[in-house]
Each structure stands twice: as C-alpha cells, then as structure tokens.
Design an enzyme around this catalytic site. Sequence first.
Site, PDB file in Angstrom:
ATOM      1  N   HIS A  36     119.589  25.921 -46.625  1.00 48.16           N
ATOM      2  CA  HIS A  36     119.585  24.473 -46.904  1.00 48.16           C
ATOM      3  C   HIS A  36     120.833  24.085 -47.694  1.00 48.16           C
ATOM      4  CE1 HIS A  36     118.120  24.751 -51.153  1.00 48.16           C
ATOM      5  NE2 HIS A  36     117.445  25.808 -50.712  1.00 48.16           N
ATOM      6  N   ASP A  82     121.095  21.022 -49.357  1.00 46.82           N
ATOM      7  CA  ASP A  82     120.821  20.112 -50.472  1.00 46.82           C
ATOM      8  C   ASP A  82     120.561  20.937 -51.727  1.00 46.82           C
ATOM      9  OD1 ASP A  82     118.372  21.102 -49.342  1.00 46.82           O
ATOM     10  OD2 ASP A  82     117.271  19.591 -50.493  1.00 46.82           O
ATOM     11  N   ASP A 132     121.580  28.549 -54.794  1.00 47.99           N
ATOM     12  CA  ASP A 132     120.445  27.915 -54.105  1.00 47.99           C
ATOM     13  C   ASP A 132     120.893  26.629 -53.451  1.00 47.99           C
ATOM     14  OD1 ASP A 132     117.949  27.153 -53.225  1.00 47.99           O
ATOM     15  OD2 ASP A 132     117.272  26.449 -55.174  1.00 47.99           O
ATOM     16  N   GLU A 171     115.422  20.429 -48.338  1.00 52.20           N
ATOM     17  CA  GLU A 171     114.522  21.512 -48.779  1.00 52.20           C
ATOM     18  C   GLU A 171     113.986  21.278 -50.167  1.00 52.20           C
ATOM     19  OE1 GLU A 171     112.942  25.311 -50.186  1.00 52.20           O
ATOM     20  OE2 GLU A 171     114.560  24.158 -51.111  1.00 52.20           O
ATOM     21  N   GLU A 172     114.819  20.776 -51.069  1.00 51.05           N
ATOM     22  CA  GLU A 172     114.387  20.595 -52.458  1.00 51.05           C
ATOM     23  C   GLU A 172     113.516  19.352 -52.625  1.00 51.05           C
ATOM     24  OE1 GLU A 172     114.755  23.020 -54.231  1.00 51.05           O
ATOM     25  OE2 GLU A 172     116.703  23.990 -54.009  1.00 51.05           O
ATOM     26  N   ASP A 214     117.237  32.624 -48.872  1.00 43.77           N
ATOM     27  CA  ASP A 214     116.971  31.538 -49.824  1.00 43.77           C
ATOM     28  C   ASP A 214     116.016  32.009 -50.923  1.00 43.77           C
ATOM     29  OD1 ASP A 214     117.008  28.996 -50.958  1.00 43.77           O
ATOM     30  OD2 ASP A 214     115.440  28.218 -49.640  1.00 43.77           O
ATOM     31  N   HIS A 250     117.379  26.064 -59.909  1.00 41.42           N
ATOM     32  CA  HIS A 250     116.528  24.952 -60.388  1.00 41.42           C
ATOM     33  C   HIS A 250     116.668  24.728 -61.890  1.00 41.42           C
ATOM     34  CE1 HIS A 250     113.581  24.795 -56.756  1.00 41.42           C
ATOM     35  NE2 HIS A 250     114.765  25.230 -56.403  1.00 41.42           N
TER      36      HIS A 250
HETATM   37 ZN   LIG Z   1     116.438  27.201 -51.964  1.00 40.65          ZN
HETATM   38 ZN   LIG Z   2     115.553  25.579 -54.492  1.00 38.17          ZN
END
Ligand SMILES: [Zn+2]
Ligand SMILES: [Zn+2]
Lengths: 477, 477
Positions: free
Chosen positions: A98, A100, A132, A166-167, A195, A445
């Site tokens: 991903h 994003d 990520d 995705e997030e 991921d 994150h």
């Molecule tokens: Zn991820």
């Molecule tokens: Zn993530």
Amino acid sequence: MAPNLEPFFKQVDTLSESFIERLRKAVAIPSISAEDDRRKDVVRMGQFLASELESLGAEVQQRPLGKQPGKEHLELPPVVIARYGSDVNKRTILVYGHYDVQPAGIEDGWATDPFKLTVDEKGRMYGRGSTDDKGPVLGWLNAIEAHQKAGVDFPVNLLCCFEGMEEYGSEGLDDFINDEAQKFFKDADAVCISDNYWLGTEKPCLTYGLRGCNYYSVAVSGPGQDLHSGVFGGTAQEPMTDLVRLLSTLVNTDGQILIPGINDLVAPITEEEKKLYAPISFTMANLHESLGSKTTIHPDKERTLMARWRFPSLSIHGIEGAFSAPGAKTVIPAKVTGKFSIRTVPDMDSATVTDLVHRHLTSEFAKLASKNTLDVSLQHDGKWWVASPRHWNFSAAAKAVKEVFGVEPDMTREGGSIPVTITFEQATGKNVLLLPMGSSTDAAHSINEKLDRRNYIEGTKLLGAYLHYVAEEPMSE
Amino acid sequence: MAPNLEPFFKQVDTLSESFIERLRKAVAIPSISAEDDRRKDVVRMGQFLASELESLGAEVQQRPLGKQPGKEHLELPPVVIARYGSDVNKRTILVYGHYDVQPAGIEDGWATDPFKLTVDEKGRMYGRGSTDDKGPVLGWLNAIEAHQKAGVDFPVNLLCCFEGMEEYGSEGLDDFINDEAQKFFKDADAVCISDNYWLGTEKPCLTYGLRGCNYYSVAVSGPGQDLHSGVFGGTAQEPMTDLVRLLSTLVNTDGQILIPGINDLVAPITEEEKKLYAPISFTMANLHESLGSKTTIHPDKERTLMARWRFPSLSIHGIEGAFSAPGAKTVIPAKVTGKFSIRTVPDMDSATVTDLVHRHLTSEFAKLASKNTLDVSLQHDGKWWVASPRHWNFSAAAKAVKEVFGVEPDMTREGGSIPVTITFEQATGKNVLLLPMGSSTDAAHSINEKLDRRNYIEGTKLLGAYLHYVAEEPMSE
Ligand SMILES: [Zn+2]
Ligand SMILES: [Zn+2]
Ligand SMILES: [Zn+2]
Ligand SMILES: [Zn+2]
C-alpha cells in the site's frame, strides 16, 4: 538447483543510493489516507508509483474505486495495478502493498520532519511510510531495476496490486480483488505480501498465520437521561454498576477467557507445530522492552508466543457514554457501552463465538436481576488465517532468506490481523506468503517511524531472490 | 403571637408586575461565571444588585476576592454584602444567594432566548437564572420594597451575602465568610439560604440535611504505553481487566455498598426521624417521571427518600484513559483510572471512609495477583450536614409556610451537597435553614429553566413572613 544471484545482488549494492533516493521521493509525498485534505497527495503518490513502474517497462493501470463511502465528496485513490512480463513459460507472482500512510505531524513529537527522509549515522532512515509500506513496495521496483541493469533475466511474471486506502480500512479493495481475481490477477500462481515486520531486529521471518478479531459492544441503559448522583444515587439502578460487573466476568488478570465454551473451540497444538517455536529468535527481554514493563503473563518464550499467535485473547478497550475526562464529575450515566474484542484462532467460528458471548452476557446479566436493559452486539469480525509453512511458496522464501541473510527464517504468526491476506487467498485460491522487510523496532503507526538501511537494501535482495526461488521451487501442497 | 401580615401580602400582590420586571432585568444580564468572556456580565449583575439594594436604603459593599485561581488574568466577581437595618432590639438574619448563572445558549435547545424572561400563559417564567438563583435573591429585595410601600416596619435587621461564583465552585468564598464571620456577619442570629427546590410542585419544604460527597480515583497501570491488542493481547496483564474487576466489588445493582464497614458508619434511624417521612408529598410516580424510566431500587416512598437523603450511595462515574469514543478501537490502555464517589451521611467520617476504601481496594487487588500497579486516591470530599428541624429558625419558617400556603411544609433533606451551608454553620456557629422558592420542575442547570409566577410572588411573601416569624419565635435548641 540454487539460482545464481550474485550479479543481481551486486547491482542492488551498486544502486543502493538511488534506491534510497527513490524512497526519499516517496516519503516526501504525505499520502495520508485518513485526512481529506491529503487525498490529493495520496493520488499524487499513486501517480508517482505508476510512473516509476512505467519507466521500468511495466504495463500499468490506475483503477478508480468510486466515491468514498460516508464522504461522497471524496474520490477514493486508485488501485495501481501492474504487470511486468508475460512469458507463459514463467510462473506469475502477485504482490500486494500500500502506498498510503498513517497521519503524522512534527507536533506529535517526531524528532525529524516525518515527510523528509532522514538517515542517521546508524543507517536508520526516519520518515512516515518508510517501513509501512513504501519501503517494501519500492523494494519490488528496485528488484526489477537491478535485474535490468545487471542484465539478469527476470525470473517470473510479476503482478502488482498497490492500494492507497490501507490505513483507512482498505475501502473498496475487497470488491476490486474479487472482481479481478479471474481477470487481471488470473495468472497468479502464488501471492506475496510485504506489509508486516520481523519478530526482532536480526532475523527475517516468514509469516504463516494471523489471528482474527471479533469486536463486541455491550450496552446497558436505564434512565431517560444522565442523572446527578446526589439526587438519584441510591434510588435508581445505575447502568455503570451493571456494566462493570458484566465486564468483570469476561477475562481474568492472566488473560484467561472466562466465557464458557470459548477455549473449547481452539484447535489443539500438534507436535509438528510445537517444533516451530523453539528456534524462534525472541526473548522475554524483547517483550519487556516493547511493553515498557515486566507486567507479562507467561514466564517463557514458547508460551508467550503461543499466547500471542495461536490462542485467543480478550481485551476490554473502554466504555462509551461514561465520564472519561480528567477531573471529577458526579454524573450517573444513563447509557454506557463497554467495548471488548476477542482475537480468534483456528478453529474458532465467528458465529459460534458470538453466540457464546451473547449467552454468557445474557446469563450474567440475568444474575444481576437488574431492571436496566442489556444490548450485546458484534461490531465487526475478521477471520483468522493460517497457511501451511511447508507450501512451496514458503519454502522458496525460506531459501531466499538463507541465501541473503545466511539464516533460517523464523516461522511466525501475527497476533493482529491483515484482512487483505484472506481476501487474496479466497479470491485467487492461491497460497499467500507474508514476507516482511522491516524490523520490530520500526515503529510503524508511531512517531519516528523508520526503516533500517540494511532492511531496505538486503530486503530488496530478498524480494528478488524470493522471485528466483519461487520460479523454480517444486510445487508441493 | 402571629404577626399581622396582610398589608405586606397585599402590597406584594400590588407590586407583582414590577417584581417580575425586576427579575426580567436580572435575567437579561448573562452572568455566566464559568465563561471568561462573560465575567464582565457577572460584574454587571453584581452592580445591578448593589444598586437595587442601595436604592432600597441598604448599606452595600462590593468586596473583591482577588484573581481567579488558575486564571490569573481574571478578577473574581465581588461578593455583594449588605445590611438593611441596625436596630439593636431586632434579631439579625443573614441571607445567602448567588447572582451568577449556569452557561446557556439558544443552540443548546432552549425554546426561548435564555436571557430574555419569557412568561407563558400558565405563568411559567423561562430564563437562565430565573429559579437558580436570581428569583430567590430578588425575593429578599422585593420583601424589603413591599414593607416600605406598605408602611410596615421591617421585622429584623437583614444581612445579605450574594456571591457571583457559585456555579464555578464558589472560588474564594469560604475564606471570605470565615473572615467576616466576626466582622460584617457578627450580629447574625440565624442564617437562611434560598438556593434549592421543593420536592414537588405544590408544597413548600424546609431542608434540614444534605449528604456529603467523597470522590475517589482508582488507577491501574502497567505497560509503558498504550498497546495494540493484536500484538500484546494474551501476553500482557491488562490494567483495564484489573480495573473492571475492582470496580465490580464496590456496589451492587440494588445500590448496596459492598465495601466492608461503610454501612456500619451510618447513624441508626430514630423513631422521631421516621415520622418525618410519611407526610412528605412525594410519590414513586414523581420519581419515575424525573428518572425517565422505572429502573428504581426501592418499592415505596419512605425507603426511596431515605435512600436519597439519609443513607450513603456509591456511583461509578466513568473511566479515564480507556477508549471512550464511538466506534471500535483495539487499544489496550496502559493506564486507566476509575472514578467513583460515595455520598456520605451522619455519622460517616471522611477519613474513616477513605481508609475503608483504601483497605478494600488494596485487598481486592491483592486477590487478583496482578503485576500491575494500583493507586487509590481521594480527589475531594465535602462533609454531610444535618440541622435540627425543631430549631426556632425552622419552626418560624414552618409557620410562615403555613401562613402563606396553608399547609405544613415537607421536612426534607437533599441527596446532593450545598457546601456553603456548612461554611456558614461553622463560621457563624448559628443555625442554617434552607428555604427554597422554586419547584422540582424548574430545571435549574438545564435548558428551559423557569420559575413559576406563583413560586416567585408567593415565595416573596414567604420570605417576608419568615422574617416576621423568626423575629419573634421563642429561641429553642
Ligand atoms: Zn501497512
Ligand atoms: Zn499500517
Ligand atoms: Zn444555585
Ligand atoms: Zn446552580
């Protein structure tokens, strides 16, 4: 027969600075999917990926997903899909990632600008999305480029599926994958997702399982409106009193789930499975460090990892409707909703779990003989996933790890869920491998997210090596 | 000997429209003590009161209280104190009220502009502060004016203490009262506070007791930071699990406090006290209406009123640090703080209660055998208060009620606290009477606050009549 990977590896080393430059460009685009204002940057990031893939010779499409549900003024960012190679004599590998990222701002406490890749003297490359999931996504592109510049034939046909939401719940992606499973993705022989993260910092892992998650609300209501405890305390049955009594029956301090029947649903441990745990590179000290305390449940590595990966757990997250601010407020809340979730594992069936939860809470509530009203509901569920770690997709990846890092990979599961894994497995009917690039200290994150230079560069080698091994691994299982 | 009150009563009726006009002017000043921007209006309201008192011939002072603690840019509004009459042959009565109001805005759902007194066809006078506490405060001024215009000698020397911060914790007032007890207030023979409400809508009451309140925090902490339940669920001891188990040991659905020893502290009911309950005008239907449900604990009036007034209660208000928003979040909170309070009654000693709370929670936490950390603390306490309903201050008020309304007043307590009551009692050493003007339906602190015309006009007669009776009541107790 082990492929000769040396020219490819050398080329990766030669190109390493330009690969870091590619990551720098990607991190500079604040593609935060959760923020409306950044949607244009998410789209710009998709465009960047598409251009890079095109200049590498891939056939690329940016596929629209329509309006964002609940935010109809916003167009969802496109899924960037690509095909690199279409040789019928080669296997076809579908990779997912991903583009994003999670929200980030210097004001959250970042030591550096989150959208400016900052490499320190230890090779830690800080920036939102570095690990990520921009680093891993670019890893595939890097692998293609290094093959081209080294003059090494690319071993497989590569299909890419890179999403931009995705997030924020992967809005629209499931339908897209299901639609394309027999179209754009129909040639796929196996799937690889990069991921997630190594269990530690030294040793790569292959991930073959994920826990599911059933999230519940348990609401107790009574009075028509919030009450003042001076006026009504002692005369009205208080929903909060009932709710804490219900929540206290769910799980104990040592994490044992007290809902009758839940633990009976768990698949027994096999001898073969047990053997996977001993070699895993993980210590209780690792856990204490990541926890920031020694308030752990189990005394040893094996039981701790099993508790994380292959046994269910129940966490009480909080209560909606009660007083939650600092200070003192003498309210009797009229309606309070407890939130808890159960991490599920084989062979727990979601509907059965929900039925046991309902039965338990209804029976405990009946014991209270309360005039208040109980309402239990499943907010959402996501199934657990387990693949066979002996599938040829995994054994190929294990050989690649051995080749690049000189060690056998840890065979791991994850305690959390990556819902797209099951979607790919069910839509394509093919084996899905989780092959992480980043390490346990990457802080995805969180503030100061980073990807180590070693993980990025050796990780690019790993992805390329994996494609060579998976191209020729004898098909088993 | 019953005083002849007819000329005064008649004059109140004659002046009633101008009294309503006086209330209209007061309500028009948005004297919200909680809002910084309105501080100038609070000051303006104090000024209005001072002017009205001065034009009635009272000797008035506006006494500064200094800067507002925590908001040093704000000057606290002054206490308006006044003396009307200084005849050494008359008794001196000290009355208290407050001229600030709760926040209010039309956008909160008010049917009318909260700062424009709006009288409907049933004589309900809507407006913020109408009943809490501008109506009662003006009642004293109205009584003075009606005596003057009726040519009736004022029966007592009146001391007034009107504050402007009651709705924001009465900042600075305790020290002021203690300072002035032997100065400006030194002649007071008795105290009367009009700042609470009748139990119903038909029958006035005299209030002789208030519960106290001990507010506790119980914090459980473990991990260094919030955790993801996918990654850590099942391997770490969760503070929230421990906390709900602790909270579940405090009280049951029927409001029984489960902390050992608490109930033993409660003074037994005397036969004389029991007799006060039967005549009280209150029904379970009243309670169900105000509750908005039938989720009550006790089946009858007597036990319900005793539970509200003279037995302790424990309410769990909420949890700080846990997930409290709508939706689903899979967090394991690192530190959670439960908030609960105990309403206290005679003869509960605050320190003893706190000691029992500590002992109980410590012992329950030990049973959990948790590695987490427990921290219990008293956030604040306020003592209960009970006066003798047979004191001459009360018997005078009862005669006034009988004279104006033709009924014996309900002898009530309140479940909540009015801290200034104890401050006056302790500082002056005199009996304090709570003599409310408004009714149970007045919605103080809510939208559509109102004061009924009857309560205001007959209430003004009541305050005046009380002063006549208290001037000549034989001193007992
Ligand atoms: Zn991820
Ligand atoms: Zn993530
Ligand atoms: Zn008030
Ligand atoms: Zn008030």
